[in-house]
Each structure stands twice: as structure tokens, then as C-alpha cells.
Design a protein around this motif. Structure first.
Motif, mmCIF file in Angstrom:
data_model
loop_
_atom_site.group_PDB
_atom_site.id
_atom_site.type_symbol
_atom_site.label_atom_id
_atom_site.label_comp_id
_atom_site.label_asym_id
_atom_site.label_seq_id
_atom_site.Cartn_x
_atom_site.Cartn_y
_atom_site.Cartn_z
ATOM 1 N N LEU A 6 0.854 -1.176 0.000
ATOM 2 C CA LEU A 6 0.000 0.000 0.000
ATOM 3 C C LEU A 6 0.897 1.235 0.000
ATOM 4 N N THR A 7 0.603 2.178 -0.874
ATOM 5 C CA THR A 7 1.359 3.423 -0.859
ATOM 6 C C THR A 7 0.563 4.559 -0.213
ATOM 7 N N ARG A 8 -0.738 4.342 -0.073
ATOM 8 C CA ARG A 8 -1.571 5.347 0.594
ATOM 9 C C ARG A 8 -2.828 4.667 1.141
ATOM 10 N N LEU A 9 -3.165 4.961 2.372
ATOM 11 C CA LEU A 9 -4.391 4.466 2.997
ATOM 12 C C LEU A 9 -5.169 5.655 3.534
ATOM 13 N N THR A 10 -6.430 5.742 3.173
ATOM 14 C CA THR A 10 -7.299 6.824 3.648
ATOM 15 C C THR A 10 -8.488 6.214 4.384
ATOM 16 N N TYR A 17 -11.592 6.312 13.899
ATOM 17 C CA TYR A 17 -11.002 7.317 13.010
ATOM 18 C C TYR A 17 -12.099 8.140 12.336
ATOM 19 N N ARG A 18 -12.099 9.455 12.621
ATOM 20 C CA ARG A 18 -12.980 10.327 11.854
ATOM 21 C C ARG A 18 -12.404 10.515 10.462
ATOM 22 N N GLN A 19 -11.127 10.844 10.416
ATOM 23 C CA GLN A 19 -10.369 10.934 9.169
ATOM 24 C C GLN A 19 -8.951 10.476 9.466
ATOM 25 N N GLY A 20 -8.319 9.865 8.495
ATOM 26 C CA GLY A 20 -6.932 9.456 8.684
ATOM 27 C C GLY A 20 -6.287 9.155 7.351
ATOM 28 N N VAL A 21 -5.001 9.485 7.235
ATOM 29 C CA VAL A 21 -4.252 9.213 6.009
ATOM 30 C C VAL A 21 -2.873 8.690 6.405
ATOM 31 N N VAL A 22 -2.454 7.612 5.748
ATOM 32 C CA VAL A 22 -1.109 7.092 5.930
ATOM 33 C C VAL A 22 -0.456 6.991 4.561
ATOM 34 N N GLU A 23 0.668 7.668 4.395
ATOM 35 C CA GLU A 23 1.462 7.570 3.169
ATOM 36 C C GLU A 23 2.652 6.664 3.462
ATOM 37 N N THR A 24 2.898 5.708 2.588
ATOM 38 C CA THR A 24 4.001 4.777 2.826
ATOM 39 C C THR A 24 4.894 4.697 1.590
ATOM 40 N N ASP A 25 6.097 4.145 1.797
ATOM 41 C CA ASP A 25 7.032 3.995 0.682
ATOM 42 C C ASP A 25 7.394 2.533 0.429
ATOM 43 N N ILE A 31 3.975 0.582 14.163
ATOM 44 C CA ILE A 31 2.954 1.460 14.752
ATOM 45 C C ILE A 31 2.943 1.250 16.258
ATOM 46 N N HIS A 32 3.128 2.316 17.020
ATOM 47 C CA HIS A 32 3.082 2.179 18.470
ATOM 48 C C HIS A 32 2.130 3.202 19.061
ATOM 49 N N GLY A 33 1.698 2.927 20.267
ATOM 50 C CA GLY A 33 0.759 3.808 20.959
ATOM 51 C C GLY A 33 0.105 3.051 22.089
ATOM 52 N N PRO A 34 -0.594 3.755 22.969
ATOM 53 C CA PRO A 34 -1.215 3.099 24.120
ATOM 54 C C PRO A 34 -2.360 2.179 23.711
ATOM 55 N N ASN A 35 -2.718 1.271 24.604
ATOM 56 C CA ASN A 35 -3.856 0.402 24.357
ATOM 57 C C ASN A 35 -5.125 1.237 24.160
ATOM 58 N N GLY A 36 -5.935 0.845 23.187
ATOM 59 C CA GLY A 36 -7.183 1.546 22.929
ATOM 60 C C GLY A 36 -7.062 2.774 22.050
ATOM 61 N N ALA A 37 -5.854 3.081 21.577
ATOM 62 C CA ALA A 37 -5.670 4.291 20.765
ATOM 63 C C ALA A 37 -6.154 4.112 19.335
ATOM 64 N N GLY A 38 -6.192 2.882 18.838
ATOM 65 C CA GLY A 38 -6.643 2.659 17.463
ATOM 66 C C GLY A 38 -5.631 1.960 16.586
ATOM 67 N N LYS A 39 -4.618 1.332 17.182
ATOM 68 C CA LYS A 39 -3.590 0.655 16.384
ATOM 69 C C LYS A 39 -4.176 -0.539 15.618
ATOM 70 N N THR A 40 -4.910 -1.373 16.328
ATOM 71 C CA THR A 40 -5.489 -2.552 15.677
ATOM 72 C C THR A 40 -6.501 -2.155 14.611
ATOM 73 N N SER A 41 -7.233 -1.083 14.849
ATOM 74 C CA SER A 41 -8.203 -0.614 13.847
ATOM 75 C C SER A 41 -7.513 -0.209 12.550
ATOM 76 N N LEU A 42 -6.291 0.300 12.661
ATOM 77 C CA LEU A 42 -5.535 0.664 11.463
ATOM 78 C C LEU A 42 -5.193 -0.596 10.666
ATOM 79 N N LEU A 43 -4.764 -1.651 11.355
ATOM 80 C CA LEU A 43 -4.494 -2.914 10.675
ATOM 81 C C LEU A 43 -5.774 -3.516 10.110
ATOM 82 N N GLU A 44 -6.863 -3.380 10.879
ATOM 83 C CA GLU A 44 -8.148 -3.907 10.403
ATOM 84 C C GLU A 44 -8.558 -3.229 9.107
ATOM 85 N N ALA A 45 -8.286 -1.931 8.997
ATOM 86 C CA ALA A 45 -8.622 -1.209 7.764
ATOM 87 C C ALA A 45 -7.890 -1.828 6.577
ATOM 88 N N VAL A 46 -6.613 -2.160 6.744
ATOM 89 C CA VAL A 46 -5.858 -2.795 5.661
ATOM 90 C C VAL A 46 -6.439 -4.169 5.346
#
Length: 369
Positions: A6-10, A17-25, A31-46
Motif C-alpha cells: 500500500l502506498t496510501r491508505l485513507t 477514526y474520523r479521518q486518517g491518512v497514511v502515506e508509505t514507501d 505502529i506504536h501507541g497506548p492500548n485503545g488508541a486505534g492501532k489494531t483498527s488501522l491494521l483492520e482497515a488494511v
């Protein structure tokens, strides 16, 4: 070897996530952050760009951000081998989820022709000690990664079996009602088993001689009622012969839906269910890596990997070995953990993201090395 990344995820109104964009190369994404912040949801989106319901197996309604309840949409730019594709999937309240590939409406199964996605999530850590259903699902996800059409065979089999089970529960004894359904089950069931055996063979070939720090598993298929016929005609006859017993049980007792996946740690000679928690995690990682190596050969590019809380139960040496293997494979792996230190061994071989919670809204920030 081609690339799959993926080069871009919206994200729009998806989970937290109300809105979110990830640009990759194309590098791995840590991806790091506290529990409940939304890390797994980002993977779920992919994971929603793979056939099926994603890594949490959630319904489309469950993915809608609350309290707005406006519906959600995900869009990716995907490099698949030597082509670029725009994929999107969306759902609104009360409306069936839709998928589009390059602007054209497509079936979910079509996603498997342009994208191959594998995942390992914490709920799978108990795979070897819980019921056979989870292992069958794991087996079929692996099989689907090699043969996207496997989903069609599984759906055909399930549909015919539901109808047969309804007849059994209603104590219908007229053989004529069963003949066509059993023929459909036999044809689809034989294909399901052939696909599964082919997938295990590819995994075995990818494991043999591989330079890996993770234990090589021996895998085998086992049927709850003994040997399962391989040919469609033999399976059809077995279903016909089993009607009397199935009538007493009120359900179908023979078929690929009764298959279990056995795994053994070859070097130690123990069943996966008897291994320690850390050993079971290592076996799962070994299977995911073998699946990825086999797909790199079969598809022409390593799959996108989603590794949620992957550092759990891994010591520093094995964690570093995992990162080395992912990078050597050339896979775009999306990995999560609670702290940035868990990905220190990756250095600039990966992009580093931080996910935070801002009053119930997930936010993504890229962090410098």
C-alpha cells in the motif's frame, strides 16, 4: 520479484477514526501507541482489502464510527506487481458493503486477485488449544491466499449443507430430497480438500531448508470421523451412506467442515497444543512466514503482513530475528506494539507511526527515526 504494498491508505469514519491518512514507501510500518488508541483498527482497515470480513470478522455496521453513524469508507493505492490499483470499500447504515477496483464495482473475492494479505492477531495465540473451528478458519485463510476461488467453493458447500441439515432436522426420509444437495456438497467439498492439501504442500516446500529462527511445524489434516474420501464421487457416496446416522444427529457428520488442522513442533516432537505459550506463538509466526515465502514464489511478490502486538511473548533476540526475516522477504509488514522501543531493532528499515487517542478520535503521526 515484484512488489505488493500500500502506498496510501485513507480512512473516513472507520472505527475510532474520523479521518486518517497514511502515506508509505513500501517499507514495513511500525505502529506504536497506548492500548485503545486505534492501532489494531488501522491494521483492520488494511485487512478489509482482502476477501472476507477482515481480521476481527466484524459486520459492516460494527465498523461505523459512533456517534455520527454516517457510514465508513476506506481507500488505498496499491502497487501490485508492476501495476497500480485504486481500491475502495464502504458501507452505510443498513446498506450492504461494496467494493470497487479501479472505479468498477467488484465482488469481494476479486480483491484476492490483486492483493494478498496475511495477519496474525492476539486472539490467534490460543489457536492450538481451543476448538477446531478456529483452526479450520486459519487453514482456509492460508488456502485462500493461494487460491482466491477457494471462497466460492466454500460458499457453495456451506449453502448446500445448510439445506441438507434443514432436511435432517425436519426428519425428511425421502432420498430424492437429498440427491442433488449431496452431489453439490461432494463436488464443492472435493475441491475444498484439494485446495487445502495443495496449500499445505506449498507451505511445506517453503519451510524446507528455509533460513529461519522459528520452529518448523509439521502440519496434517485430520477428520473427526476418520478418513475423508478425496474424490467427489466417493464423498457423495459417503454422504448417502451416512444419511441414517445424520438423521439421528440432526446434522451432517462427514465432510470438509469436520476437518481439523494438526501441528507438531518437528524438532521437539511435541504437538502444538502441548507447547508453551511462547513456543505456540513462535509456531504461528513460523507458519505466517512460510505462507509469505510460498506466496512470494506463487504470486510473484510477498504478501502484505499484518502483525498485531507481534512482540508479545518474544524475547529481544527472536524479535530481532523476526524483523530481519520480514525485511529479507521484502514484505510490507504493518506491526503494532505499545512502545516505540519494541521496534528499535528495525531502525530506518521501517516507517514509524504513533497512534494516539484525542477525546475518542484516533490520530496518526509519523515519527522520525
Amino acid at each position: 520479484m515484484g512488489r505488493l504494498c500500500l502506498t496510501r491508505l485513507t480512512l473516513s469514519h472507520f472505527r475510532s477514526y474520523r479521518q486518517g491518512v497514511v502515506e508509505t514507501d513500501g517499507r514495513p510500518v511500525a505502529i506504536h501507541g497506548p492500548n485503545g488508541a486505534g492501532k489494531t483498527s488501522l491494521l483492520e482497515a488494511v485487512s478489509m482489502f482482502s476477501p472476507g470480513r477482515g481480521l476481527r470478522r466484524a459486520g459492516a455496521e460494527d465498523l461505523i464510527r459512533r456517534p455520527e453513524a454516517l457510514g465508513w469508507k476506506l481507500t488505498v493505492l496499491l502497487q501490485s506487481l508492476h501495476q497500480m490499483h485504486e481500491l475502495d470499500t464502504m458501507a452505510e447504515p443498513g446498506v450492504t458493503r461494496t467494493v470497487r477496483i479501479d472505479g468498477k464495482v467488484a465482488a469481494q473475492a476479486a480483491l484476492g486477485r490483486v492483493a494478498r494479505v496475511l495477519w496474525l492477531v492476539p486472539s490467534m495465540d490460543r489457536l492450538w488449544i481451543e476448538g477446531a473451528e478456529g483452526r479450520r478458519r486459519f487453514l482456509d485463510r492460508m488456502t485462500l491466499s493461494f487460491t482466491p476461488g477457494h471462497a466460492d467453493a466454500a460458499l457453495a458447500y456451506e449453502k448446500a449443507m445448510r439445506e441438507r441439515n434443514r432436511l435432517l432436522k425436519d426428519m425428511v426420509r425421502d432420498d430424492h430430497w437429498y440427491v442433488a444437495l449431496e452431489a453439490q456438497m461432494a463436488e464443492a467439498g472435493a475441491l475444498i480438500m484439494a485446495n487445502r492439501r495443495a496449500a499445505l504442500q506449498q507451505l511445506a516446500q517453503a519451510t524446507e531448508g528455509a533460513a529461519t529462527a522459528f520452529p518448523a511445524p509439521d502440519l496434517a489434516l485430520r477428520h473427526a470421523e476418520g478418513e475423508l474420501p478425496e474424490e467427489a464421487e466417493d464423498l457423495r457416496q459417503a454422504l448417502a451412506d451416512g444419511r441414517r446416522r445424520d438423521l439421528q444427529a440432526g446434522r451432517t457428520l462427514i465432510g470438509p467442515h469436520r476437518i481439523d488442522l494438526d501441528a507438531h513442533w518437528a524438532a521437539k516432537g511435541i504437538a502444538a497444543r502441548e507447547a508453551s505459550t511462547g513456543e505456540q506463538k513462535a509456531l504461528l509466526i513460523s507458519l505466517i512466514l512460510a505462507n509469505a515465502r510460498a506466496l512470494a514464489e506463487d504470486f510473484g511478490a510477498p504478501p502484505v503482513l499484518l502483525l498485531d502486538e507481534v512482540a508479545a511473548h518474544l524475547d529481544a533476540d527472536r524479535r530481532a530475528a523476526l524483523y530481519d526475516e520480514v525485511c529479507a522477504l521484502g514484505a510490507q509488514a504493518w506491526m503494532t506494539g505499545t512502545g516505540a522501543e519494541l521496534f528499535a531493532e528495525l531502525g530506518d528499515r521501517a516507517q514509524h507511526l504513533r497512534v494516539t487517542d484525542d477525546n475518542g478520535e484516533s490520530r496518526i503521526e509519523e515519527e522520525p527515526i
